[in-house]
Design an enzyme around this catalytic site. Sequence first.
Site, PDB file in Angstrom:
ATOM      1  N   ILE A  66      49.506  31.180  64.358  1.00  0.00           N
ATOM      2  CA  ILE A  66      48.554  32.279  64.428  1.00  0.00           C
ATOM      3  C   ILE A  66      48.438  32.791  65.856  1.00  0.00           C
ATOM      4  O   ILE A  66      48.369  33.993  66.110  1.00  0.00           O
ATOM      5  CB  ILE A  66      47.155  31.832  63.932  1.00  0.00           C
ATOM      6  CG1 ILE A  66      47.233  31.300  62.505  1.00  0.00           C
ATOM      7  CG2 ILE A  66      46.159  32.974  64.026  1.00  0.00           C
ATOM      8  CD1 ILE A  66      45.945  30.620  62.039  1.00  0.00           C
ATOM      9  N   ALA A  67      48.401  31.866  66.797  1.00  0.00           N
ATOM     10  CA  ALA A  67      48.192  32.248  68.199  1.00  0.00           C
ATOM     11  C   ALA A  67      48.747  31.161  69.103  1.00  0.00           C
ATOM     12  O   ALA A  67      48.959  30.022  68.688  1.00  0.00           O
ATOM     13  CB  ALA A  67      46.704  32.470  68.477  1.00  0.00           C
TER      14      ALA A  67
ATOM     15  N   GLY B 130      48.293  29.530  73.172  1.00  0.00           N
ATOM     16  CA  GLY B 130      47.508  29.488  74.398  1.00  0.00           C
ATOM     17  C   GLY B 130      48.273  28.767  75.486  1.00  0.00           C
ATOM     18  O   GLY B 130      49.420  28.358  75.289  1.00  0.00           O
ATOM     19  N   SER B 131      47.646  28.608  76.636  1.00  0.00           N
ATOM     20  CA  SER B 131      48.323  27.991  77.773  1.00  0.00           C
ATOM     21  C   SER B 131      48.606  26.507  77.529  1.00  0.00           C
ATOM     22  O   SER B 131      49.582  25.966  78.043  1.00  0.00           O
ATOM     23  CB  SER B 131      47.484  28.155  79.038  1.00  0.00           C
ATOM     24  OG  SER B 131      46.194  27.591  78.854  1.00  0.00           O
TER      25      SER B 131
ATOM     26  N   GLY C 181      48.094  24.965  74.184  1.00  0.00           N
ATOM     27  CA  GLY C 181      48.213  24.593  72.786  1.00  0.00           C
ATOM     28  C   GLY C 181      48.534  25.774  71.897  1.00  0.00           C
ATOM     29  O   GLY C 181      48.609  26.919  72.357  1.00  0.00           O
ATOM     30  N   ASP C 182      48.726  25.499  70.615  1.00  0.00           N
ATOM     31  CA  ASP C 182      49.069  26.530  69.634  1.00  0.00           C
ATOM     32  C   ASP C 182      48.165  26.398  68.415  1.00  0.00           C
ATOM     33  O   ASP C 182      47.754  25.291  68.047  1.00  0.00           O
ATOM     34  CB  ASP C 182      50.528  26.386  69.195  1.00  0.00           C
ATOM     35  CG  ASP C 182      51.494  26.524  70.365  1.00  0.00           C
ATOM     36  OD1 ASP C 182      51.448  27.565  71.043  1.00  0.00           O
ATOM     37  OD2 ASP C 182      52.279  25.583  70.593  1.00  0.00           O
ATOM     38  N   LEU C 183      47.882  27.536  67.783  1.00  0.00           N
ATOM     39  CA  LEU C 183      47.027  27.577  66.602  1.00  0.00           C
ATOM     40  C   LEU C 183      47.878  27.956  65.396  1.00  0.00           C
ATOM     41  O   LEU C 183      48.633  28.940  65.442  1.00  0.00           O
ATOM     42  CB  LEU C 183      45.894  28.584  66.792  1.00  0.00           C
ATOM     43  CG  LEU C 183      44.807  28.605  65.729  1.00  0.00           C
ATOM     44  CD1 LEU C 183      43.992  27.314  65.770  1.00  0.00           C
ATOM     45  CD2 LEU C 183      43.887  29.808  65.924  1.00  0.00           C
TER      46      LEU C 183
ATOM     47  N   LYS D 175      44.594  23.534  65.531  1.00  0.00           N
ATOM     48  CA  LYS D 175      44.881  23.719  66.953  1.00  0.00           C
ATOM     49  C   LYS D 175      45.554  22.462  67.485  1.00  0.00           C
ATOM     50  O   LYS D 175      44.942  21.399  67.535  1.00  0.00           O
ATOM     51  CB  LYS D 175      43.584  24.007  67.723  1.00  0.00           C
ATOM     52  CG  LYS D 175      43.805  24.245  69.207  1.00  0.00           C
ATOM     53  CD  LYS D 175      42.525  24.827  69.822  1.00  0.00           C
ATOM     54  CE  LYS D 175      41.982  23.939  70.884  1.00  0.00           C
ATOM     55  NZ  LYS D 175      40.776  24.485  71.524  1.00  0.00           N
TER      56      LYS D 175
ATOM     57  N   ASP E  85      32.811  30.696  77.278  1.00  0.00           N
ATOM     58  CA  ASP E  85      33.967  31.583  77.138  1.00  0.00           C
ATOM     59  C   ASP E  85      33.756  32.534  75.961  1.00  0.00           C
ATOM     60  O   ASP E  85      34.637  32.717  75.122  1.00  0.00           O
ATOM     61  CB  ASP E  85      35.251  30.767  76.944  1.00  0.00           C
ATOM     62  CG  ASP E  85      36.515  31.595  77.220  1.00  0.00           C
ATOM     63  OD1 ASP E  85      36.396  32.670  77.864  1.00  0.00           O
ATOM     64  OD2 ASP E  85      37.606  31.173  76.800  1.00  0.00           O
TER      65      ASP E  85
END
Length: 314
Positions: A48-49, A51-52, A54-56, A69, A163
């Site tokens: 889905i997404a 990040g710096s 990790g991955d979703l 995640k 955040d």
Amino acid sequence: MEEAVSRSKGSLSGSLSSHSAIDDASATQEKSRDWEIDRRLLKIGEKIASGSCGDLYHGIYLGQDVAVKFLRSEHLNDAMEDEFTQEVAILREVQHKNVVRFIGACTRSPHLCIVTEYMPGGSLYDYLHKNHNVLMLTQLLKFAIDVCKGMDYLHQNHIIHRDLKTANLLMDMDNVIKVADFGVARFLNEGGVMTAETGTYRWMAPEVINHQPYDQKADIFSFAIVLWELVTAKVPYDTMTPLQAALGVREGLRPALPENAHPKLVDLMQRCWVATPDKRPSFSEITAQLETLFEEVKVGRRGDSSGNNKSRGR
């Protein structure tokens, strides 16, 4: 890691919403560690997404759609594991219709992951900026109220998100907004002082940028930027780099006030992004004001057959 997560009890015990079935289930989970995920039972689908660190992924767990995640093992260090432990500890303690629901976690290093409910509507950021949706005022207010209710619940339970931004606000199939991603969230201990520069520059409060002591009012500033996005459907400071935006904010820069916005929303934005944190309203105050405005708009629309109230600006 498992022991650390189990020990990381927050300050919410006894203060959560009184849903007896949920409370009973939570108590049972705590005793039997049912929230510990067996990764062999996870079916992983599309990413889905990213990040710096990790991955979703979209996944299936025990027959239900979930979001998974994963922390990348090559990036694991003590600081990352501490953040993971804190995120799981917070997610285990929260239960609200406007906060993403925790399902479980795998705490056996180096294969660390967090499993939450799947939000098919994606992020509010994508809804506004990639799908180019322009909101009618009533829908805008519904979204803003959802965010405020979720954030007010967190603040009432001594959690600071740190955040808050549209990318961390997710939509379910009924377009209900839920606060997500507690990777840098913290329990707000009365004796502790936060000074770390944490969050995302375009939404970050000036006191956070300046490494000054800050509290939950930093989340209020971030909400002001979210509200501005809802009204304008634009990315804040889109002509600047994130660092340029941060340097501007610390000197008093704010997004340009939208010309056609409802005056009460413009006033609310300005009160939420004032430089002095103590002068910003609380989420409970903001929620009450937005709900009152929502009722006014509904009444006005019923009395306006011309449809003038349908724009997001009036």
